[in-house]
Design an enzyme around this catalytic site. Sequence first.
Site, PDB file in Angstrom:
ATOM      1  N   GLY A   1       0.822  -1.135   0.330  1.00  0.00           N
ATOM      2  CA  GLY A   1      -0.376  -0.009   0.058  1.00  0.00           C
ATOM      3  C   GLY A   1       0.717   1.332   0.371  1.00  0.00           C
ATOM      4  N   CYS A   2       0.340   2.415   0.599  1.00  0.00           N
ATOM      5  CA  CYS A   2       0.665   4.068   0.642  1.00  0.00           C
ATOM      6  C   CYS A   2       1.976   3.435   1.441  1.00  0.00           C
ATOM      7  CB  CYS A   2       0.470   4.515   1.592  1.00  0.00           C
ATOM      8  SG  CYS A   2       0.964   6.565   1.351  1.00  0.00           S
ATOM      9  N   PHE A   3       3.578   4.230   0.974  1.00  0.00           N
ATOM     10  CA  PHE A   3       4.654   3.816   1.336  1.00  0.00           C
ATOM     11  C   PHE A   3       4.940   4.141   2.999  1.00  0.00           C
ATOM     12  CE2 PHE A   3       6.526   6.128  -2.357  1.00  0.00           C
ATOM     13  CZ  PHE A   3       5.869   7.008  -1.884  1.00  0.00           C
TER      14      PHE A   3
END
Length: 172
Positions: free
Chosen positions: A11-13
């Site tokens: 997902g979002c880093f």
Amino acid sequence: MATETAIFAGGCFWCMVHPFDQQPGILKVVSGYTGGHVANPTYEQVCSHTTGHTEAVEITFDPAVISYAELVEIYWRQTDPTDAMGQFQDRGDSYRPVIFVNSDQQRSIAEASKEKLIASGRFNEPIVTQIEAAKPFYPAEDYHQDFYKKEPWRAELGEVKRKAFIREKWSD
């Protein structure tokens, strides 16, 4: 000191840095992009879904202090391994869950760990996290690095669904 690297997409880093950054033996966690067909992509290019890249973190670690197998276990506890089309509020290929492996040894460890997770019965749905050969990793722009330290309230807001899922599935 000998070091190794691990690359995980979940997902979002922004949400993937802190869980690893706090572990003994972790020397560096870099947010970036991997798995695509464009060299040195920008955040805007990756968000356009035209480069094939996935947001990921590249972790440099000391294997004498923390093993790759331990990192994989931390990874599972940060992601929804049953969601192939993103993670939590972040949707699309650039947020898909992938363990990018740098060697046959890493592949063997990741595959064994995935099989163990499947056999555990913890999840009712199939485990769809992919295990793929690492491709070039491109660090993201500076403003993405250590985002949880720079913008703690925004990072916390972005992790609400993730944290609820982790509490539900991993509270043992």
